[in-house]
Scaffold this active site. Structure first.
Site, PDB file in Angstrom:
ATOM      1  N   HIS A 197       1.104  -1.303   0.096  1.00  0.00           N
ATOM      2  CA  HIS A 197       0.257  -0.296  -0.383  1.00  0.00           C
ATOM      3  C   HIS A 197       1.168   1.420  -0.163  1.00  0.00           C
ATOM      4  CE1 HIS A 197      -3.401  -2.346   2.029  1.00  0.00           C
ATOM      5  NE2 HIS A 197      -3.432  -2.349   0.589  1.00  0.00           N
ATOM      6  N   THR A 198       0.874   2.405  -0.711  1.00  0.00           N
ATOM      7  CA  THR A 198       1.196   3.632   0.278  1.00  0.00           C
ATOM      8  C   THR A 198       1.871   3.691   1.039  1.00  0.00           C
ATOM      9  OG1 THR A 198      -0.903   4.710  -1.230  1.00  0.00           O
ATOM     10  CG2 THR A 198       0.967   6.614  -0.021  1.00  0.00           C
ATOM     11  N   SER A 199       3.606   3.572   0.622  1.00  0.00           N
ATOM     12  CA  SER A 199       3.780   3.798   1.962  1.00  0.00           C
ATOM     13  C   SER A 199       4.525   5.645   2.387  1.00  0.00           C
ATOM     14  CB  SER A 199       4.742   2.850   2.575  1.00  0.00           C
ATOM     15  OG  SER A 199       5.542   2.947   1.475  1.00  0.00           O
TER      16      SER A 199
END
Lengths: 260, 261, 293
Positions: A32-34
């Site tokens: 996911h977006t990190s």
């Protein structure tokens, strides 16, 4: 003769070596977006007698690159609420579309959109909290401005973790360091907001934007400002910071044309 | 550092005399789902009352987010006014988790009343809160919760929790940023730890002062003193003191100013 | 209907020997019993109106709306079975929202009508379902200005190549009517329900094809037409419900909204006056003489 049509038209193994099928692999851990990609900096807001002012600059940065310089980070919801977005721009666009779909659904009834800024803030905070709990955050810090259920001016903050708080004046990002002290000095928290005029609030925000432009490297001198009153929203999206003075730069290394 | 052959040392490229990183260090900006919003809470019980209190400061690092973010909530009452509530919950730590926890417990207590036609007892609510917290054992609510009310005999009841649901009933408890500052004060002033009856004996014969329930006005003053002292020594505590006083007559909520520095 | 009673009218998906689907034709009968609904495509907007027969004095006046908003710029009114109409609207809303999800832009009214036509048609193909008992009028305004994509953040470069052709006409008013068979056409003026014949006759007199009728006049005419169409069922009381969609610089700014109360009442006053005038004319001219306008 290669009798397998499936292999025709592919690079020859004897020239290029066997194709490495690893690149086709689709399994593996889901990511996911990190970290955010294209980002907006501070959002600042003040309550005044009869309304709220909100401001952002018009810049979207890609790391240290000033990537987009006409980005509108104040988003209108219904006719009496505005959301100011800091953080990831694509997540902002996602949320903007989400809010648009809600507005359309609200307008199915002939009463129109009955959701006020307080309702909107509660909703946004829950969206943020849900997404952080899924480890798939919406990388934003927003200010929501408008009115509560009793028609009183409302200003509140929500961030990517779902943290919420509200105060007579708020700022996200760099603004929390640079704008809040200015606002707290101009409008001490114990003074009722009834004693702050619209003009005072607007000029205070302009001052803050100027300081932010001087000192925040990821900021711009073009900005948007929204004044929300019971009469509606006065949104200006193509403003210019005025009255800049760079005289101090002469005395600082690295600015201007000095050579030593 | 060149070798004796005059050729650059090391296997690759230009021979620097110092070790050169081949690329910028991989910057991993992972997502950490928690933050600490500071602040402190405190609860003390008496024979026919319980008091839960907390400061109203919300912080992010060295920033003050707001000077008015309550940490103490009425549970099971009206959404807007809190009217009809008999139980109070305080949460300190990660405020977003605290809010989520408060809303869940509030819903549970309301559903209990709708389904059984009577208010939930504090002991039942206390057990339920533990279950809720433990339900997220592997992704905890990052909060220290304290639950207060009156038990079935009308005595003040106070339950304190760790983030994953371990709990016990106590006379008093401090939680949050300044817990380590307030708790020893409470041990001494509420449970009379290290207090002895003067002239009761020498050495081990010295008789310890026995703890007994304190009067309400005295406890209120203890709470105020605890917070004014904590404010002096802890930067995350300050602004306002919020107190919920639970008696047979209902819940009284009062605010006192604290130092804002 | 010679094949009635021969069993070919009992199921969808079965043709009669002369090539008819009787279930669809029966659905049309349901429509013909519904309150009259009309739509007018004007120069600068679209009006929708419906004759809402008051079935009980216990119903709250002005409540239970029959014209629905589908997306910001589209409205639907239908005649026939009200619950079928509601389901139809619900589908229309899903289509409009899914279009936005895909294209990040409002659905063109023509595309919505197309999808709804397809949806209604599917209900004529299977023996397990019955066709829709409604004929629906879909009115919309497709933005004449270049629209920002939903969520769009900036306006792009202020100078340099844009590839845009200036002065290309785009958008404008749109009006479609979808029947139980799934058949749909675009119309200048559409009418359905009990009083459709009278309403159509009145619509034809308006010279809508020349595109000169203004939205405000359209509102008045729509009200009048509903009143004219009601003449044949005078014994029943009715409420007039009207909505409109104007151009971006008009009163609704391209949105589908209910016609404001004051304007609707003014239009109703006009409609009543016109009706009275007509009655007098008829008396003066005597019987058998055709009215001319």
């Amino acid at each position: 003769m290669d009798h397998f049509p499936g292999t025709w038209g592919r690079p020859r193994n004897d020239v290029y070596g066997a194709y490495n099928p690893q690149y086709l692999q689709t399994t593996g851990p889901k990511t996911h977006t990190s970290s955010p990609a294209v980002t907006g900096t501070s959002v600042i807001g003040v309550k005044f007698n009869g309304g709220v002012v909100l401001a952002t600059d018009n810049l979207a940065s890609y790391g240290s690159l000033a990537r987009f310089t006409d980005v509108k980070r104040l988003r209108v919801f219904g006719d009496k609420a505005v959301v100011g977005f800091g953080g990831d721009v694509s997540d902002m666009q996602y949320i903007d579309r989400l809010l648009e779909s809600i507005d359309i659904r609200e307008n199915y009834s002939s009463n129109g959109n009955m959701l006020n800024a307080k309702n909107l803030h509660t909703y946004l905070a829950k969206v943020f909290y849900k997404r952080r709990s899924e480890f798939n955050p919406l990388w934003n810090h927003v200010l929501v401005a408008g009115f509560d259920g009793e028609g009183k001016p409302f200003l509140s903050s929500a961030d990517l973790l779902g943290t919420t708080f509200s105060a007579p004046h708020l700022a996200t990002g760099f603004g929390a360091h640079l704008a809040v002290p200015i606002l707290r000095r101009l409008f001490p928290e114990e003074t009722p907001i009834e004693e702050i005029s619209r003009e005072q609030a607007v000029s205070a925000l302009k001052d803050c934007l100027k300081v932010l432009f001087y000192r925040d490297a990821r900021s711009l001198d073009k900005y948007s400002i929204a004044v929300i009153t019971q009469d509606g929203i006065d949104l200006k999206e193509d403003e210019q910071i005025e009255g800049q003075s760079w005289a101090f730069a002469e005395r600082i290394k690295g600015y201007g044309a000095q050579t030593n | 550092m060149t070798s004796i052959t005059g050729h650059p040392a090391g296997g690759e490229g230009i021979g620097y005399s110092f070790s050169q990183p081949t690329a910028a260090p991989v910057k991993q900006h992972g997502f950490y789902p928690y933050t600490d919003n500071g602040g402190s809470t405190l609860g003390i019980t008496g024979s026919d009352f319980a008091i839960l209190a907390g400061d109203t400061r919300s912080t992010s690092g060295y920033n003050i987010n707001s000077r008015m973010v309550p940490k103490v909530f009425k549970i099971g009452g009206d959404d807007e006014t809190g009217e009809g509530a008999q139980i109070v919950l305080s949460v300190v730590g990660f405020a977003a988790d605290g809010n989520a926890l408060k809303e869940r417990l509030d819903a549970v207590v309301k559903m209990y009343k709708y389904q059984h036609g009577k208010p939930m007892s504090v002991s039942a609510c206390a057990q339920r809160l533990s279950t809720i917290l433990y339900g997220k054992r592997f992704f905890p609510y990052y909060v220290h919760a304290i639950l207060a009310g009156l038990d079935e005999e009308g005595k003040g009841a106070l339950y304190s929790y760790d983030p994953v649901g371990s709990y016990e009933r106590e006379q008093c408890r401090a939680a949050g940023a300044a817990a380590s500052l307030i708790m020893p004060f409470l041990d001494n002033q509420v449970n009379f730890k290290n207090q002895y009856i003067p002239g009761s004996g020498e050495g081990h014969a010295l008789e310890a002062k026995k703890a007994e329930p304190l009067p309400q006005t005295h406890v209120e003053q203890l709470v105020r003193d605890a917070f004014t002292s904590a404010v002096e020594r802890h930067i995350e505590v300050g602004d306002n003191l919020q107190m919920m006083i639970i008696t047979r007559e209902g819940i009284k909520e009062v605010f006192h100013p604290l130092k804002k520095d | 209907m010679t094949s009635i009673g021969t069993g070919y009218d009992l199921s969808n998906s079965v043709f009669s020997p002369d090539g008819r689907n009787f279930q669809v034709e029966y659905a049309v009968k349901a429509v013909e019993n519904g309150g009259t609904a009309v739509g007018i495509r004007c120069k600068d907007g679209v009006v929708l109106a419906v004759e809402k027969i008051i079935t009980s004095k216990l119903l709250k006046p002005g409540a239970n709306k029959r014209i629905a908003t589908v997306d910001r710029h589209v409205g639907i009114v239908s005649a026939g079975l009200v619950p079928d109409g509601r389901h139809f609207v619900s589908r229309a809303r899903d289509e409009a929202s899914s279009w936005r999800g895909t294209y990040k832009a409002p659905i063109p009214t023509s595309a919505l009508a197309n999808r709804l036509g397809g949806y209604v048609q599917a209900y004529t193909l299977y023996s397990s379902v019955r066709p829709f008992g409604v004929t629906s009028i879909v009115g919309g305004w497709d933005s004449e200005a270049e629209l920002a994509v939903d969520g769009q953040v900036g306006t792009g470069p202020k100078s340099g190549a844009g590839g845009k052709v200036e002065g290309t006409p785009a958008g404008g008013p749109a009006l479609y009517m979808i029947e139980p068979s799934g058949l749909y056409w675009g119309y200048y003026g559409a009418a359905t329900g009990k009083g459709r014949q009278a309403a159509k006759a009145e619509l034809e007199k308006l010279d809508l094809t020349s595109g000169n009728l203004s939205l405000l006049d359209g509102v008045k005419e729509a009200a009048r037409i509903i009143y004219v169409a009601h003449q044949d069922s005078k014994d029943k009381e009715f409420e007039l419900e009207m909505s409109w969609i104007s151009s971006l610089d008009g009163p609704t700014k391209g949105r589908h909204e209910e016609v404001p109360k004051e304007l609707r009442e003014e239009a109703e006053k006009f409609a009543k006056q016109e009706l009275e005038g007509e009655d007098e004319d008829e008396e003066e001219k005597g019987q058998g003489e055709q009215m001319e306008e």
